[in-house]
Design an enzyme around this catalytic site. Sequence first.
Site, short mmCIF file in Angstrom:
data_model
loop_
_atom_site.label_atom_id
_atom_site.label_comp_id
_atom_site.label_asym_id
_atom_site.label_seq_id
_atom_site.Cartn_x
_atom_site.Cartn_y
_atom_site.Cartn_z
N GLN A 78 0.92 -1.19 -0.02
CA GLN A 78 0.07 -0.03 -0.13
C GLN A 78 0.98 1.04 -0.14
OE1 GLN A 78 -3.52 -0.21 0.21
NE2 GLN A 78 -3.73 1.89 0.11
N PHE A 79 1.28 1.65 -1.34
CA PHE A 79 2.35 2.61 -1.24
C PHE A 79 1.64 4.19 -0.76
CE2 PHE A 79 0.26 3.18 -5.30
CZ PHE A 79 0.27 4.61 -5.68
N THR A 80 0.05 4.24 -0.88
CA THR A 80 -0.49 5.51 -0.53
C THR A 80 -0.46 5.70 0.95
OG1 THR A 80 -2.60 4.21 -0.29
CG2 THR A 80 -2.17 5.13 -2.42
#
Length: 149
Positions: A78-80
Amino acid sequence: MRVIVQRVSQASVISDGVLTGEIGQGFVILLGIQAADTADDLEYIIKKVSGLRVFGDEEGKMNRSIHDVSGQILLVSQFTLYASTKKGNRPSFIQAARPEDAIPLYEACIASFTACGLPPQTGVFGADMQLSLVNDGPVTIFIDSRLRE
């Protein structure tokens, strides 16, 4: 390294119409990796998550770990989690690690959970995924390896 840990009664993830991971009771872990993250950050996260006592005991108190309840893990990249919203309305993800740096740590995370007896189900790194879960409690915990004090 940042994680959102959600205690769930069930969860699944689909990528490109294919079910890639499914669990019963346990944790959904959303994993964000920053460019500066190292094996030390990973070790800290694994130790914290595997030791979290957020499952109920006989008295209903959160005293049991995922090991104690034979729980499962669904791990999703989950890079966000490294979104910056300081300027404007469109988030910047400049703090998130590039795939060539993040993938080895993501794979090491899978291996580390497996080594401690918690082999995770997973999503597909970098893919568009649909995550379904039933948050139990709800219990949602945020852990950042850079905020250890």
